[in-house]
Design a protein around this motif. Structure first.
Motif, PDB file in Angstrom:
ATOM      1  N   LEU A 146      79.066   4.358 -75.757  1.00  0.00           N
ATOM      2  CA  LEU A 146      79.188   2.900 -75.797  1.00  0.00           C
ATOM      3  C   LEU A 146      78.691   2.332 -77.122  1.00  0.00           C
ATOM      4  O   LEU A 146      79.352   1.512 -77.755  1.00  0.00           O
ATOM      5  CB  LEU A 146      78.409   2.276 -74.639  1.00  0.00           C
ATOM      6  CG  LEU A 146      79.014   2.456 -73.245  1.00  0.00           C
ATOM      7  CD1 LEU A 146      77.973   2.199 -72.161  1.00  0.00           C
ATOM      8  CD2 LEU A 146      80.208   1.525 -73.056  1.00  0.00           C
ATOM      9  N   CYS A 176      81.142   6.276 -68.497  1.00  0.00           N
ATOM     10  CA  CYS A 176      80.700   5.181 -69.371  1.00  0.00           C
ATOM     11  C   CYS A 176      80.858   3.817 -68.704  1.00  0.00           C
ATOM     12  O   CYS A 176      79.997   2.947 -68.834  1.00  0.00           O
ATOM     13  CB  CYS A 176      81.483   5.205 -70.687  1.00  0.00           C
ATOM     14  SG  CYS A 176      81.128   6.646 -71.726  1.00  0.00           S
ATOM     15  N   VAL A 179      78.329   2.179 -66.520  1.00  0.00           N
ATOM     16  CA  VAL A 179      77.225   1.482 -67.178  1.00  0.00           C
ATOM     17  C   VAL A 179      77.618   0.073 -67.606  1.00  0.00           C
ATOM     18  O   VAL A 179      76.877  -0.889 -67.381  1.00  0.00           O
ATOM     19  CB  VAL A 179      76.758   2.287 -68.417  1.00  0.00           C
ATOM     20  CG1 VAL A 179      75.613   1.573 -69.128  1.00  0.00           C
ATOM     21  CG2 VAL A 179      76.362   3.701 -68.018  1.00  0.00           C
ATOM     22  N   GLU A 180      78.801  -0.050 -68.222  1.00  0.00           N
ATOM     23  CA  GLU A 180      79.205  -1.342 -68.809  1.00  0.00           C
ATOM     24  C   GLU A 180      80.720  -1.366 -68.953  1.00  0.00           C
ATOM     25  O   GLU A 180      81.330  -0.363 -69.320  1.00  0.00           O
ATOM     26  CB  GLU A 180      78.533  -1.485 -70.179  1.00  0.00           C
ATOM     27  CG  GLU A 180      78.386  -2.901 -70.668  1.00  0.00           C
ATOM     28  CD  GLU A 180      79.608  -3.385 -71.423  1.00  0.00           C
ATOM     29  OE1 GLU A 180      79.805  -4.606 -71.473  1.00  0.00           O
ATOM     30  OE2 GLU A 180      80.368  -2.545 -71.947  1.00  0.00           O
ATOM     31  N   SER A 182      82.633  -4.454 -70.164  1.00  0.00           N
ATOM     32  CA  SER A 182      83.216  -5.581 -70.916  1.00  0.00           C
ATOM     33  C   SER A 182      84.122  -5.129 -72.060  1.00  0.00           C
ATOM     34  O   SER A 182      85.201  -5.700 -72.261  1.00  0.00           O
ATOM     35  CB  SER A 182      82.112  -6.497 -71.447  1.00  0.00           C
ATOM     36  OG  SER A 182      81.233  -5.789 -72.300  1.00  0.00           O
ATOM     37  N   GLU A 183      83.708  -4.112 -72.820  1.00  0.00           N
ATOM     38  CA  GLU A 183      84.535  -3.643 -73.939  1.00  0.00           C
ATOM     39  C   GLU A 183      85.854  -3.056 -73.436  1.00  0.00           C
ATOM     40  O   GLU A 183      86.906  -3.258 -74.044  1.00  0.00           O
ATOM     41  CB  GLU A 183      83.789  -2.599 -74.772  1.00  0.00           C
ATOM     42  CG  GLU A 183      82.703  -3.174 -75.663  1.00  0.00           C
ATOM     43  CD  GLU A 183      82.178  -2.146 -76.648  1.00  0.00           C
ATOM     44  OE1 GLU A 183      82.459  -0.942 -76.450  1.00  0.00           O
ATOM     45  OE2 GLU A 183      81.477  -2.536 -77.594  1.00  0.00           O
ATOM     46  N   HIS A 218      81.943  -3.507 -60.809  1.00  0.00           N
ATOM     47  CA  HIS A 218      81.360  -4.623 -61.554  1.00  0.00           C
ATOM     48  C   HIS A 218      82.087  -5.917 -61.184  1.00  0.00           C
ATOM     49  O   HIS A 218      83.296  -5.911 -60.963  1.00  0.00           O
ATOM     50  CB  HIS A 218      81.490  -4.397 -63.060  1.00  0.00           C
ATOM     51  CG  HIS A 218      80.799  -3.159 -63.551  1.00  0.00           C
ATOM     52  ND1 HIS A 218      79.518  -3.173 -64.065  1.00  0.00           N
ATOM     53  CD2 HIS A 218      81.216  -1.868 -63.610  1.00  0.00           C
ATOM     54  CE1 HIS A 218      79.172  -1.949 -64.419  1.00  0.00           C
ATOM     55  NE2 HIS A 218      80.184  -1.139 -64.159  1.00  0.00           N
TER      56      HIS A 218
END
Length: 340
Positions: A146, A176, A179-180, A182-183, A218
């Motif tokens: 990330l 990945c 974890v997050e 948005s990208e 998410h």
């Protein structure tokens, strides 16, 4: 259309049997010197010997302690394709050991490998993605991917890469995006993954559904999955011939249907019949996810009305060998029986 498997064979002018094998305590120090040699053939043979040695975790530990990773990172940009191939292979093998993964993450190998995403040699790219996949299994590795800004290019590579490499990319993304997200969302990941749900490869369909599951865990991912109308595609995969695809699709639906928009979209896609079929199949891998998804649909008046006629299907699950299935069935029956 079937794709050829990526070959790891070396060019015909390279004979690995002539690699200088080093033994004893000085083996790795000698190889480190040879890696830094100006002689191309010496470098190639040292890399071949190193490839054999790093299958031993103790040699991986020693190599990291001796500072091999800095030498290997510098060889990733070598103009000779055999050097790049064997260097990426060494890193891939090292990443298969826990001590190797930790060392590679600390040394910044992830950023160094990023430059090989467009390497013209298929096996170099495959080795690179195998390393990313192994490193991303650790939280530190997923964070490293990330931080290196690799999510957008990985999403784009899903459109063009060979099937073998697409599978590795999907595995990396699944870890990945836990974890997050948005990208990935900004890079259009949901649209790309939706296309992969109809891929002829079972593995790619299954892994794409799993990545969508991670995205849907998410809040912003749930919104994107509904907006891009992915739910009807996931519903269609509930009738896929492969159990793994069914299970992952049901799992992705389970997360996406937490939102009112998700439940509405699933009802419009007529998700209840295929979900009930999976619940009724005692050997179905998707059974638990299907029960939980139907429980969410039972929160809608029209869903509850439909499922009241299939209460027996859930009743039979109360005798399932799996305690998780039993508990899910109990909750489902409670929701179905609820009266306003």
């Amino acid at each position: 259309m079937a794709q050829p498997r990526i070959s790891a064979y070396l060019p015909p002018d390279i004979d690995p049997t002539k690699a200088a094998l080093a033994f004893g305590r000085r083996a790795l120090p000698k190889l480190k010197e040879e890696l830094q040699s100006p002689e191309l053939l010496t470098q190639q043979r040292a890399l071949m010997a190193l490839c054999d040695l790093v299958h031993d975790p103790e040699k991986v530990y020693e190599a990291i302690a001796l500072g091999f990773l800095d030498s290997l990172k510098s060889l990733l940009v070598h103009q000779d394709q055999t050097v790049r191939q064997k260097t990426t292979e060494v890193l891939s093998v090292m990443a298969s050991h826990s001590i190797g993964r930790e060392g590679l993450i600390r040394s910044g190998v992830i950023s160094a490998l990023a430059g090989l995403l467009d390497d013209p040699v298929d096996i170099c790219r495959k080795n690179t993605h195998q390393t990313f996949d192994m490193l991303a299994k650790l939280p530190g590795g997923a964070g490293g991917v990330l931080r290196a800004g690799l999510i957008p290019p990985l999403v784009l590579k899903l459109k063009t890469e060979l099937d073998e490499i697409q599978e590795l990319i999907l595995d990396t993304l699944s870890n990945c995006l836990r974890v997050e997200v948005s990208e990935a969302l900004a890079a259009g990941a949901v649209t790309v993954l939706k296309e992969k749900l109809s891929h002829p490869s079972t593995a790619i369909r299954s892994k794409a559904a799993w990545v969508l599951l991670e995205i849907s865990s998410h809040a912003e991912g749930k919104i994107a999955v509904c907006k891009e109308e992915v739910i009807p595609a996931l519903v269609s995969l509930l009738e896929d011939t492969q159990p793994e695809v069914q299970a992952n699709s049901a799992g992705a639906l389970m997360f996406a249907l937490v939102t009112p928009q998700g439940r509405s979209s699933a009802m419009g896609a007529e998700a209840i019949p295929p979900l009930l079929t999976l619940v009724a199949e005692e050997t179905s891998k998707a059974r638990l996810n299907a029960i939980k998804t139907l429980t969410l649909l039972a929160e809608l008046p029209e869903g509850r009305q439909t499922l009241l006629d299939h209460r027996d299907t859930f009743q039979r699950c109360l005798d399932d060998p799996s305690e998780a299935v039993q508990r899910a069935a109990e909750i489902a029956i409670t929701v179905i029986d609820w009266k306003p």
